[in-house]
Design an enzyme around this catalytic site. Structure first.
Site, PDB file in Angstrom:
ATOM      1  N   ASP A   1       0.832  -1.207   0.000  1.00  0.00           N
ATOM      2  CA  ASP A   1       0.000   0.000   0.000  1.00  0.00           C
ATOM      3  C   ASP A   1       0.874   1.267   0.000  1.00  0.00           C
ATOM      4  OD1 ASP A   1      -2.258   1.564   0.056  1.00  0.00           O
ATOM      5  OD2 ASP A   1      -2.737   1.207   2.158  1.00  0.00           O
TER       6      ASP A   1
ATOM      7  N   HIS B   1      -3.046   0.934  11.886  1.00  0.00           N
ATOM      8  CA  HIS B   1      -2.694  -0.462  11.616  1.00  0.00           C
ATOM      9  C   HIS B   1      -1.199  -0.623  11.393  1.00  0.00           C
ATOM     10  CE1 HIS B   1      -4.292   1.535   7.903  1.00  0.00           C
ATOM     11  NE2 HIS B   1      -3.051   1.284   7.502  1.00  0.00           N
TER      12      HIS B   1
ATOM     13  N   ASP C   1      -2.584   9.046   9.915  1.00  0.00           N
ATOM     14  CA  ASP C   1      -3.221   8.326   8.819  1.00  0.00           C
ATOM     15  C   ASP C   1      -4.469   7.579   9.301  1.00  0.00           C
ATOM     16  OD1 ASP C   1      -3.018   7.141   6.051  1.00  0.00           O
ATOM     17  OD2 ASP C   1      -2.901   5.301   7.237  1.00  0.00           O
TER      18      ASP C   1
ATOM     19  N   GLU D   1      -5.935  12.915   8.809  1.00  0.00           N
ATOM     20  CA  GLU D   1      -6.252  12.362   7.481  1.00  0.00           C
ATOM     21  C   GLU D   1      -7.637  11.723   7.591  1.00  0.00           C
ATOM     22  OE1 GLU D   1      -6.682   9.656   4.167  1.00  0.00           O
ATOM     23  OE2 GLU D   1      -5.952   8.746   6.012  1.00  0.00           O
TER      24      GLU D   1
ATOM     25  N   ARG E   1      -4.676   3.796  -8.074  1.00  0.00           N
ATOM     26  CA  ARG E   1      -4.154   5.055  -7.528  1.00  0.00           C
ATOM     27  C   ARG E   1      -2.724   5.307  -8.013  1.00  0.00           C
ATOM     28  NH1 ARG E   1      -5.098   4.234  -1.262  1.00  0.00           N
ATOM     29  NH2 ARG E   1      -4.287   2.200  -1.862  1.00  0.00           N
TER      30      ARG E   1
HETATM   31  C1  GLC Z   1      -4.728   6.525   4.034  1.00  0.00           C
HETATM   32  C2  GLC Z   1      -3.698   6.707   2.936  1.00  0.00           C
HETATM   33  C3  GLC Z   1      -3.931   5.666   1.887  1.00  0.00           C
HETATM   34  C4  GLC Z   1      -3.843   4.292   2.524  1.00  0.00           C
HETATM   35  C5  GLC Z   1      -4.776   4.163   3.727  1.00  0.00           C
HETATM   36  C6  GLC Z   1      -4.472   2.940   4.538  1.00  0.00           C
HETATM   37  O1  GLC Z   1      -6.012   6.742   3.577  1.00  0.00           O
HETATM   38  O2  GLC Z   1      -3.785   7.992   2.401  1.00  0.00           O
HETATM   39  O3  GLC Z   1      -3.006   5.782   0.834  1.00  0.00           O
HETATM   40  O4  GLC Z   1      -4.197   3.319   1.569  1.00  0.00           O
HETATM   41  O5  GLC Z   1      -4.619   5.260   4.596  1.00  0.00           O
HETATM   42  O6  GLC Z   1      -3.290   3.112   5.267  1.00  0.00           O
END
Ligand code: GLC
Length: 644
Positions: A138, A181, A281, A323, A517
């Protein structure tokens, strides 16, 4: 800034701060004034006498963590407290980038600091640089450590040298704290897999499907196509683990106070690398409760405030970015509400503005944009936004159906139209984007694509259509003109400043091809950047236009964010108008035409920017012309009007 910080500032007078004693004294003052709040927050999450031992552990940890903070950063903390809300300044202009896509590694990035200076960028968000699993990860949001540097980017020494250099140049750094996480390779996950019950309690782990099934009744799916459901069976443990995002991302269990305590220590280790803004995040997901959506829960807010107040004691110069790409009324709560107003996150993404700008581009109308902005609650004075056009993620259409219906459109059709417009389902659309996580069951989907490709540059170039190319360039400049003037820290995605197109190379990579993405995370095009000064290309036209806008932003105090934005009621449904004001009777009126045809605005609707005031357009440097009492805007024209 909370009460405790104000007391500290008074205490600063006549102290020789370089003496460790003075710094320690200030720490103790911060601790004693914030302790009652920390205690309340802690016991509201972890009630009962059985949590007293954990609280004592936390109390012992606070001075230990302060001791670890390097002295230059402690001094900077004090400086920031004196300075006030530095993150609201008009001087800040940001850029977001993947280090490997931008400059290969951290040393490379250090050598590119001059590029940022040339453009006027002084705030960097580096995408995760921490170690991650080898395969799918990710983009680094599956973390194997919270404060080590992944070898592919260099070493911790490289990072420390970079942050030191950045501090010398008055540049700011934002890094992620992936608090919700860890990866399934994180040491705690490995110990849990090996059967260690202590570490199994760090995550949400269940013997059988009973609780997971009960959770699934109310949880949503974040990545329904690649990672359906919210639990993953782990063969080593023969148990089910909560994995809300990808299957290799294990959700931490904050209902266990030990998790909070160790994560606080990891947060500080990250901050001690010289980070100015910590991006929290996926923070909306940090608390889970059976029978709920497990997003934006009150406990998640309490938990974040608890992190915030501990940071306030140990490293008060560091601020949080939320975020939270959630509904507008939920985003605002991350600034703190009730007694904790102003004591949660200082910064949040203005995802509402972002999504609605794309709506205005596709519909060529600003009515839905206005409707939503008028209904947005006011943020606290000490808070600010990240203003952005797009980021590394997808663009979600996270605005309310109610308002779509209220402007007279059918919400389902409207959303479908937007997906079709941006994701190549409408012949005449100039946009070239891709669909992300389309869910045929619900018709929901999100949009991916670089700013330039979504605004028509890629198609214009393919067809060698000069008019379309010019129009796309105007749109790119206008959209950046908005994020640079709207309020908050403008965050440009690296490459957008030179009109970077979609990058389709991800389709050849097995670890990326399922995640569109990656199409909007292009590699920095240094070859074309080398010719910015010598050749007139679309790259140079965009770059120098943004450079000028950034320069103008920094010269005008009204662009600092002090809740000084006034929306001008839409006198023309294609035009977006707002004023930035100051208490010194200064002001800049921003006007943008979202339509392909020229639009006029009656002088009467411009208030104190009418012809008598002889307003000057800061961008062209010329006096504004009114013809028969009207101001004309060319297609996609942007004005920044200032009273002469
Ligand atoms: C946030 C990040 C994204 C990621 C997600 C899981 O939304 O911006 O890129 O996939 O967290 O960590």
């Amino acid at each position: 800034m909370n009460q405790a910080s104000l007391h500290q500032i008074n205490a600063l007078e006549n102290q020789d701060l370089t003496k460790a004693n003075a710094l320690n004294k200030l720490f103790k003052q911060r601790l004693s004034s914030n302790l009652p709040i920390i205690k309340d927050l802690f016991f509201s999450l972890y009630p009962g006498e059985n949590h007293t031992t954990s609280f004592k552990k936390l109390l012992l940890q606070l001075p230990a963590l302060f001791k670890e903070r390097p002295t230059p950063l402690k001094l900077q903390d004090i400086h920031r407290l004196k300075q006030g809300d530095w993150y609201q300044s008009e001087q800040l202009v940001g850029m977001q980038l993947y280090v490997d896509h931008f400059s290969k590694d951290l040393k490379g990035l250090e050598s590119k600091l001059g590029y940022f200076e040339k453009l006027g960028v002084n705030f960097l968000h580096l995408m995760p640089i921490t170690p991650r699993p080898k395969g799918e990860n990710d983009g680094g949001y599956a973390v194997n450590s919270y404060h080590e540097v992944d070898k592919r980017f260099g070493t911790k020494k490289d990072l420390l040298r970079l942050t030191e250099k950045m501090r010398d140049k008055n540049m700011y750094l934002m890094l992620d704290f992936v608090a919700n996480h860890t990866s399934n390779e994180f040491p705690w996950a490995k110990k849990a897999m090996a059967g260690d019950l202590k570490y199994q309690k760090y995550y949400h782990i269940y013997q059988d499907r009973t609780i997971p099934d009960a959770f699934e009744k109310t949880l949503s799916e974040i990545f329904p196509m690649t990672s359906p459901g919210n639990f993953t069976f782990n063969p080593e443990m023969q148990k089910w683990v909560m994995t809300v995002f990808n299957q290799y991302q294990w959700d931490l269990n904050y209902s266990n106070p030990e998790v909070f305590i160790v994560m606080l220590s990891d947060l500080l280790k990250l901050a001690n690398l010289g980070v100015d803004v910590v991006r929290l995040d996926a923070l909306a997901f940090m608390w889970k409760k059976l029978g709920t959506l497990s997003q934006n829960l009150p406990e998640a807010h309490t938990l974040i405030s608890l992190f915030r107040m501990c940071l306030q004691v140990i490293a008060p110069g560091v601020v949080f970015l939320a975020e939270a790409i959630v509904a507008p009324n939920e985003i605002i709560k991350y600034f703190g509400s009730g007694p904790m107003k102003g004591n949660e996150c200082e910064i949040a993404y203005n995802a509402t503005l972002m999504a609605l700008l794309w709506d205005a581009i596709a519909t060529k109308k600003t009515i839905l944009l206005y409707k939503n902005l008028y209904n947005l609650p006011t943020k606290p004075e000490e808070a600010t936004w990240i203003s952005y056009i797009r980021c590394h993620d997808d663009i979600g259409l996270g605005f309310d159906d109610r308002y779509i219906n209220e402007v007279g459109w059918d919400a389902t059709h409207h959303r479908k139209f937007l997906l079709d417009y941006y994701c190549q389902n409408i012949e005449w659309s100039p946009a070239k984007g891709e669909i992300f996580m389309y869910n045929p069951k619900t018709g929901d989907g999100r949009i991916t694509g670089s700013c330039a490709s979504l605004l028509g540059l890629e198609k214009g170039l393919e067809h060698n259509d000069e008019a379309k190319i010019n129009q796309a360039i105007d749109k790119i400049i206008m959209m950046h003109g908005i994020i640079l003037s709207y309020g908050g820290i403008p965050l440009i995605y690296a490459g957008d400043e030179i009109g970077a197109l979609n990058d389709y190379s991800y389709l050849k990579d097995n670890n990326k091809k399922e995640d569109s993405r990656w199409v909007n995370r292009p590699y920095q095009d240094w070859e074309n950047i080398a010719h910015l000064d010598s050749k007139k290309t679309y790259h140079s036209r965009i770059f120098f236009a943004l450079q000028q806008l950034i320069h103008l932003r920094k010269q005008n105090r009204v662009f600092a964010d002090s809740n000084n934005l006034v929306l001008f009621d839409g006198p023309n449904p294609h035009v977006f108008i707002y004023e930035r004001t100051s208490d010194k009777d200064e002001g800049v009126l921003v006007l943008c035409n979202f339509s392909e045809s020229p639009q006029t605005i009656a002088e009467i609707s411009l208030g104190r920017y009418g012809s008598l005031a002889k307003p000057k357009d800061l961008i062209s440097g010329r006096a504004t012309k009114f013809i028969e009492g009207k101001l004309e805007l060319k297609p996609y024209q942007l004005f920044w009007l200032s009273k002469a």
